[in-house]
Design a protein around this motif. Structure first.
Motif, PDB file in Angstrom:
ATOM      1  N   ILE A  33       0.842  -1.187   0.000  1.00 42.32           N
ATOM      2  CA  ILE A  33       0.000   0.000   0.000  1.00 42.32           C
ATOM      3  C   ILE A  33       0.885   1.247   0.000  1.00 42.32           C
ATOM      4  O   ILE A  33       2.019   1.233   0.493  1.00 42.32           O
ATOM      5  N   THR A  35       0.735   5.544   0.633  1.00 48.35           N
ATOM      6  CA  THR A  35       0.015   6.773   0.966  1.00 48.35           C
ATOM      7  C   THR A  35       1.035   7.883   1.172  1.00 48.35           C
ATOM      8  O   THR A  35       2.233   7.629   1.230  1.00 48.35           O
ATOM      9  N   THR A  40       3.650   4.105   6.462  1.00 53.84           N
ATOM     10  CA  THR A  40       2.572   3.362   5.818  1.00 53.84           C
ATOM     11  C   THR A  40       2.869   1.866   5.882  1.00 53.84           C
ATOM     12  O   THR A  40       2.008   1.067   6.238  1.00 53.84           O
ATOM     13  N   SER A 151      12.369   7.997 -11.067  1.00 57.20           N
ATOM     14  CA  SER A 151      11.052   8.375 -10.569  1.00 57.20           C
ATOM     15  C   SER A 151      10.228   7.095 -10.530  1.00 57.20           C
ATOM     16  O   SER A 151       9.808   6.595 -11.574  1.00 57.20           O
ATOM     17  N   LEU A 153       7.343   6.700  -9.375  1.00 52.74           N
ATOM     18  CA  LEU A 153       5.957   7.010  -9.728  1.00 52.74           C
ATOM     19  C   LEU A 153       5.746   6.971 -11.239  1.00 52.74           C
ATOM     20  O   LEU A 153       4.733   6.505 -11.731  1.00 52.74           O
TER      21      LEU A 153
HETATM   22  N1  LIG Z   1       6.467  12.880  -7.224  1.00 54.70           N
HETATM   23  C1  LIG Z   1       6.763  11.629  -6.859  1.00 54.70           C
HETATM   24  N2  LIG Z   1       6.142  11.098  -5.793  1.00 54.70           N
HETATM   25  C2  LIG Z   1       6.466   9.818  -5.464  1.00 54.70           C
HETATM   26  C3  LIG Z   1       7.418   9.052  -6.185  1.00 54.70           C
HETATM   27  N3  LIG Z   1       7.523   7.852  -5.592  1.00 54.70           N
HETATM   28  C4  LIG Z   1       6.662   7.859  -4.559  1.00 54.70           C
HETATM   29  N4  LIG Z   1       6.017   9.036  -4.461  1.00 54.70           N
HETATM   30  C5  LIG Z   1       4.996   9.438  -3.478  1.00 54.70           C
HETATM   31  O1  LIG Z   1       5.583   9.466  -2.196  1.00 54.70           O
HETATM   32  C6  LIG Z   1       4.625   9.088  -1.181  1.00 54.70           C
HETATM   33  C7  LIG Z   1       5.173   7.937  -0.365  1.00 54.70           C
HETATM   34  O2  LIG Z   1       5.302   6.793  -1.191  1.00 54.70           O
HETATM   35  P1  LIG Z   1       5.454   5.322  -0.596  1.00 54.70           P
HETATM   36  O3  LIG Z   1       5.776   4.419  -1.726  1.00 54.70           O
HETATM   37  O4  LIG Z   1       4.289   4.986   0.269  1.00 54.70           O
HETATM   38  O5  LIG Z   1       6.741   5.559   0.325  1.00 54.70           O
HETATM   39  P2  LIG Z   1       7.440   4.547   1.357  1.00 54.70           P
HETATM   40  O6  LIG Z   1       8.889   4.841   1.324  1.00 54.70           O
HETATM   41  O7  LIG Z   1       7.018   3.163   1.065  1.00 54.70           O
HETATM   42  O8  LIG Z   1       6.814   5.044   2.743  1.00 54.70           O
HETATM   43  P3  LIG Z   1       6.713   4.244   4.165  1.00 54.70           P
HETATM   44  O9  LIG Z   1       6.148   2.903   3.908  1.00 54.70           O
HETATM   45  O10 LIG Z   1       5.806   5.105   4.977  1.00 54.70           O
HETATM   46  O11 LIG Z   1       8.104   4.218   4.711  1.00 54.70           O
HETATM   47  C8  LIG Z   1       3.345   8.731  -1.940  1.00 54.70           C
HETATM   48  O12 LIG Z   1       2.505   9.850  -1.917  1.00 54.70           O
HETATM   49  C9  LIG Z   1       3.843   8.446  -3.361  1.00 54.70           C
HETATM   50  O13 LIG Z   1       2.867   8.671  -4.358  1.00 54.70           O
HETATM   51  C10 LIG Z   1       8.055   9.673  -7.325  1.00 54.70           C
HETATM   52  O14 LIG Z   1       8.891   9.093  -8.025  1.00 54.70           O
HETATM   53  N5  LIG Z   1       7.686  10.952  -7.595  1.00 54.70           N
END
Ligand SMILES: Nc1nc2c(ncn2[C@@H]2O[C@H](COP(=O)(O)OP(=O)(O)OP(=O)(O)O)[C@@H](O)[C@H]2O)c(=O)[nH]1
Ligand SMILES: [Mg+2]
Length: 295
Positions: A33, A35, A40, A151, A153
């Motif tokens: 998941i 967020t 998360t 990136s 995303l």
């Molecule tokens: N603009 C941008 N946002 C991103 C990118 N990768 C992730 N995000 C955003 O960053 C936020 C956190 O992403 P996650 O993948 O949940 O991050 P995580 O490192 O797993 O976070 P935790 O599990 O809480 O440690 C989300 O809102 C994503 O959409 C990216 O390459 N570009």
């Protein structure tokens, strides 16, 4: 003939830098998941990418924090385990980030004997100048790492990282059957889908006080019938989660159900209820039951 390759590729980094987004990008499924809130991910989640002559065992892990209660300690144990069995470490940072808050973990990365790929994520948010600054900073800080700008995303730079992983992967037979995508059972993904909606729709301490327990998962020919409990720590939180005439809980249920129908490719009947379970976050026995504390 090429020899078969397989190994553990573990993603670590600060909270919220995009670890789960990256793992899902590699696997091509929404296993973890995602967020905008930190913390998360609470577990170590395996995502398997299979090819004819390779098997990449990716691990998504919780973001590194200084633990304040037992649940967070268990979360950091998952991170530690990811250090121990990695064949390749993916250290994920985001553009503009300076370093890991936890020095001990940071030193482990710097002194790592195994290959470290340092991935600067979210480069879609910045410009060339910021990226050049980041490249310079991380080259100095972690000289043993190979650096990539990505990136997660937008899937930019991700295939290049994947190709490098395949190059570095040790020769080994597969660890799991080639049609397997993860090590987690179906109920885990139900719990996570519900928890994601809680993270999105509730504020302050609520998402961090909630745990989900799926009591029933019954798959029929055309429908999956699920009953899950949302556990909170206090009576006041129960009222907030349910909302006025049940409206807030209904929204969580509807949204989670839609996601789960996509995930399982089947119609879902999802029944949710809320229960107070005082201090579950600090109770070793309960944490073990919810899949934490697996030492
Ligand atoms: N603009 C941008 N946002 C991103 C990118 N990768 C992730 N995000 C955003 O960053 C936020 C956190 O992403 P996650 O993948 O949940 O991050 P995580 O490192 O797993 O976070 P935790 O599990 O809480 O440690 C989300 O809102 C994503 O959409 C990216 O390459 N570009
Ligand atoms: Mg995550």
């Amino acid at each position: 003939m090429t020899k078969h390759k397989a190994g553990f590729v573990n993603i670590i980094g600060n909270p919220n830098v995009g670890k789960s987004t990256l793992m899902n990008a590699f696997v091509g499924e929404r296993l973890s998941i995602i967020t905008s809130k930190a913390q998360t991910t609470r577990h170590r989640i395996l995502g398997i990418v299979n090819g004819d002559d390779f098997q990449v065992l990716l691990s998504d892990t919780p973001g590194i924090i200084k633990p304040a209660y037992q649940l967070q300690e268990s979360m950091m144990d998952f991170v530690k385990s990811a250090f121990e069995d990695a064949d390749i470490l993916l250290y994920l940072v985001e553009l503009g980030e300076k370093d890991l808050k936890d020095e001990a973990f940071f030193n482990k990365i710097k002194n790592s004997k195994i290959p470290v790929l340092l991935l600067i994520n979210k480069i879609d948010k910045g410009n060339e100048e910021l990226l050049n600054e980041a490249l310079k900073l991380w080259q100095e800080k972690v000289p043993n790492a190979e650096i990539f700008a990505i990136s997660a995303l937008q899937n930019f730079g991700v295939p290049q990282v994947f190709n490098r992983i395949i190059e570095l992967l040790p020769e080994s037979p597969p660890f799991y059957p080639k049609d397997q995508l993860t090590d987690k059972p179906e109920r885990f993904f139900v719990n996570e889908a519900i928890r994601e909606k809680i993270l999105i729709h509730y504020k302050k301490e609520i998402p961090y006080s909630v745990e989900i327990d799926t009591e029933e998962f019954f798959e029929d020919e055309n429908i999956i019938r699920i009953r899950s409990v949302i556990m909170v720590e206090r009576e006041t939180q129960k009222g907030i989660v349910i909302g006025h005439k049940g409206s807030a809980l209904k929204r969580v249920g509807t949204e989670a159900r839609k996601d789960l129908e996509k995930f399982f490719g089947k119609q879902i009947h999802l029944e949710l209820y809320v229960k107070v379970n005082k201090n579950w976050r600090s109770d070793e026995r309960q944490l073990r039951r919810f899949g934490y504390n697996q030492k």
